[in-house]
Scaffold this motif. Structure first.
Motif, PDB file in Angstrom:
ATOM      1  N   LYS A 222       2.313 -10.599 -12.226  1.00  0.00           N
ATOM      2  CA  LYS A 222       2.712  -9.191 -12.264  1.00  0.00           C
ATOM      3  C   LYS A 222       3.739  -8.851 -11.194  1.00  0.00           C
ATOM      4  O   LYS A 222       4.124  -7.682 -11.064  1.00  0.00           O
ATOM      5  CB  LYS A 222       1.481  -8.298 -12.097  1.00  0.00           C
ATOM      6  N   ASN A 223       4.146  -9.851 -10.406  1.00  0.00           N
ATOM      7  CA  ASN A 223       5.113  -9.620  -9.327  1.00  0.00           C
ATOM      8  C   ASN A 223       4.658  -8.500  -8.397  1.00  0.00           C
ATOM      9  O   ASN A 223       5.457  -7.643  -7.995  1.00  0.00           O
ATOM     10  CB  ASN A 223       6.495  -9.279  -9.900  1.00  0.00           C
ATOM     11  N   THR A 224       3.392  -8.520  -8.054  1.00  0.00           N
ATOM     12  CA  THR A 224       2.823  -7.416  -7.277  1.00  0.00           C
ATOM     13  C   THR A 224       2.010  -7.947  -6.100  1.00  0.00           C
ATOM     14  O   THR A 224       1.239  -8.883  -6.242  1.00  0.00           O
ATOM     15  CB  THR A 224       1.954  -6.505  -8.160  1.00  0.00           C
ATOM     16  N   LEU A 225       2.211  -7.297  -4.980  1.00  0.00           N
ATOM     17  CA  LEU A 225       1.470  -7.566  -3.750  1.00  0.00           C
ATOM     18  C   LEU A 225       0.491  -6.422  -3.532  1.00  0.00           C
ATOM     19  O   LEU A 225       0.812  -5.270  -3.842  1.00  0.00           O
ATOM     20  CB  LEU A 225       2.449  -7.651  -2.582  1.00  0.00           C
ATOM     21  N   TYR A 226      -0.686  -6.734  -2.988  1.00  0.00           N
ATOM     22  CA  TYR A 226      -1.706  -5.710  -2.760  1.00  0.00           C
ATOM     23  C   TYR A 226      -2.204  -5.748  -1.316  1.00  0.00           C
ATOM     24  O   TYR A 226      -2.144  -6.783  -0.647  1.00  0.00           O
ATOM     25  CB  TYR A 226      -2.903  -5.936  -3.691  1.00  0.00           C
ATOM     26  N   LEU A 227      -2.710  -4.608  -0.890  1.00  0.00           N
ATOM     27  CA  LEU A 227      -3.445  -4.531   0.367  1.00  0.00           C
ATOM     28  C   LEU A 227      -4.647  -3.628   0.142  1.00  0.00           C
ATOM     29  O   LEU A 227      -4.498  -2.416   0.001  1.00  0.00           O
ATOM     30  CB  LEU A 227      -2.575  -3.991   1.500  1.00  0.00           C
ATOM     31  N   GLN A 228      -5.814  -4.230   0.073  1.00  0.00           N
ATOM     32  CA  GLN A 228      -7.060  -3.476  -0.040  1.00  0.00           C
ATOM     33  C   GLN A 228      -7.515  -3.099   1.359  1.00  0.00           C
ATOM     34  O   GLN A 228      -7.735  -3.987   2.194  1.00  0.00           O
ATOM     35  CB  GLN A 228      -8.129  -4.311  -0.750  1.00  0.00           C
ATOM     36  N   MET A 229      -7.665  -1.817   1.592  1.00  0.00           N
ATOM     37  CA  MET A 229      -8.030  -1.318   2.916  1.00  0.00           C
ATOM     38  C   MET A 229      -9.374  -0.619   2.833  1.00  0.00           C
ATOM     39  O   MET A 229      -9.503   0.404   2.147  1.00  0.00           O
ATOM     40  CB  MET A 229      -6.956  -0.360   3.440  1.00  0.00           C
TER      41      MET A 229
END
Length: 123
Positions: free
Chosen positions: A75-82
């Motif tokens: 998906k060409n996506t970076l995530y940051l779960q906070m």
């Protein structure tokens, strides 16, 4: 080359947010990625980074155990779960693409930057 960060907002202390960063395919699949943040009056600081294949995750001491970085190359996506957010997490959060295949804590190794998304944590 474009990086588009989203997902910021206002949350109470102890709450959670998930940031996303959409990137152009040509860049994303070959590069390490990182999240940085900048609070008013402060310098931009490292938060987390990840290698091109999802390995080599690094975290700042202030977020270790609360934040999780991940990526979906399809998906060409970076995530940051906070999670368990604190008022001191309040800042503008930026995603960035590293010039190399792995992430880094060094801000100068990042060549492309998103526009930032505001995260505000109330006490």
């Amino acid at each position: 080359v474009q990086l588009q960060a989203s997902g910021g907002g206002l949350v109470q202390a102890g709450g959670s947010l998930r940031l996303s960063c959409a990137a152009s395919r040509r860049m994303f699949n070959n590069n390490g990625m990182g999240w940085f943040r900048q609070a008013p009056g402060n310098e931009r600081e490292f938060v987390a980074s990840i290698g091109w294949n999802g390995d080599n995750k690094l975290y700042s001491e202030s977020v270790k155990g609360r934040f999780t970085i991940s990526r979906d190359n399809a998906k060409n996506t970076l995530y940051l779960q906070m999670n368990n957010l604190k008022p001191e997490d309040t800042a503008v959060y930026y995603c960035a693409a590293n010039r190399g295949a792995i992430g880094s804590i060094t801000i100068s190794s990042y060549t492309y930057w998103g526009q930032g998304t505001q995260v505000t944590v109330s006490s």
